[in-house]
Design an enzyme around this catalytic site. Structure first.
Site, PDB file in Angstrom:
ATOM      1  CB  SER A  99      -0.963   0.001   1.190  1.00 22.41           C
ATOM      2  OG  SER A  99      -0.271  -0.210   2.404  1.00 22.41           O
ATOM      3  CG  HIS A 153      -1.298   4.187   3.835  1.00 23.39           C
ATOM      4  ND1 HIS A 153      -2.562   3.941   4.312  1.00 23.39           N
ATOM      5  CD2 HIS A 153      -0.822   2.978   3.418  1.00 23.39           C
ATOM      6  CE1 HIS A 153      -2.845   2.656   4.192  1.00 23.39           C
ATOM      7  NE2 HIS A 153      -1.803   2.050   3.663  1.00 23.39           N
TER       8      HIS A 153
END
Length: 323
Positions: A99, A153
């Site tokens: 991610s 992230h």
């Protein structure tokens, strides 16, 4: 991983660790390659499928503009940047997943959407949809006990924005390979240098604590060898030498415990250290009593030995319960 027995939905932390997850105490102790391997490791098949869906969505939109080489380099560079950010932010989190790298690709696209490279007719709708996706996922990662590594992230997104803007000159002159590969080379050097600097300067107190505990265990093993001699060795001088070696080992362990005072450790570790110090002092008292009993050739200290052993057993039970 499945063939080796790792659970396909909810793998254990130990399995993730064994397969290359990012974990500050060991990553900073020489296992730097985890910054890379964690980008390809996932916490179960659902985690993998969700990330692949997000990658497919951004890939279909972005790769036609970047081309394969820029896309791959941006993915890898932002993935490593995300891993480093996670390393800075998380003390004891086992981190894995693509991610961070995927957020990097969204960052690249967001950078491109703020330029004139894309047609105005599609920029607004894409900017809104991608902005909502990024905002939703970042906010979702702020929830307590979400299990989401938001630091990765954010690190991936910010590095993706930088990479995206750095690609603008080469995208404006798309066929110029010198600019394309020169940009990739410069970005790689910058990431390598900054990663190396951050890697060497992140405090790793818990990693030092673990290494100290490994040294503690080695000294303990060496000290306890004397009990084997009582069973198989009748030579008094040999046994006395072994007891004195054991006392030296326990004193070294006391020094190791004292060396941890300056480290920033969780309260549980600090509490455990105090118990370990009591444990070492009890062992030293017991070993000194052994020497007296042997030199005086008496069993008059048997009841005192029993009290020592009871206290030692109680501490061992307490330490076992803390693990």
């Amino acid at each position: 991983m499945l063939f080796s027995g790792v659970h396909f939905l909810m793998p254990e932390n130990q399995s993730l660790f064994d397969w290359g997850a990012n974990f500050r105490p060991v990553t900073l102790e020489g296992q730097w390659w985890r910054l890379f391997t964690c980008c390809f490791l996932h916490i179960g098949v659902l985690h993998l499928l969700l990330n692949m869906y997000a990658l497919l969505y951004i890939g279909v939109l972005l790769e036609p503009y970047l081309g394969k080489t820029r896309f791959l380099s941006a993915y890898l560079l932002s993935g490593i940047a995300a891993s480093v950010t996670s390393l800075c932010w998380n003390d004891l989190t086992i981190s894995a997943g693509a991610s961070g790298a995927i957020f990097g690709m969204y960052g690249v696209f967001l950078a491109m959407l703020t330029t004139n490279l894309l047609d105005k007719s599609v920029k607004k709708s894409l900017l809104i949809s991608i902005g909502i996706f990024v905002f939703y996922n970042l906010v979702n990662g702020l929830k307590p006990n979400s299990g989401i590594d938001n630091a990765a992230h954010i690190g991936g997104l910010l590095s993706g924005l930088i990479i995206g803007y750095a690609f603008i000159p080469s995208l404006m002159k798309y066929e110029n390979k010198a600019i394309k590969f020169g940009t990739i080379a410069v970005l790689t050097v910058v990431l390598s240098v900054s990663t190396s600097f951050v890697y060497k300067n992140i405090p790793n107190d818990f990693g030092k604590y673990q290494q100290t505990m490994n040294d503690f265990a080695k000294n303990e093993t060496e000290a306890l060898k004397v009990y084997q001699l009582f069973q198989y060795e009748s030579d008094v001088e040999t046994i006395l030498r072994s007891i004195n070696v054991g006392i030296d080992c326990w004193n070294r362990n006391l020094e190791l415990i004292d060396s941890l005072n300056d480290l920033d450790l969780p309260n549980e570790a600090k509490s455990r250290n105090r118990v370990l110090k009591d444990y070492c002092e009890l062992r030293i008292g017991c070993f000194n009593l052994m020497i007296r009993a042997i030199e005086e050739n008496t069993d008059a200290y048997d009841s005192e030995f029993e009290r020592y052993n009871q206290k030692v057993d109680a501490i061992i039970t307490q330490l076992t319960g803390q693990q």
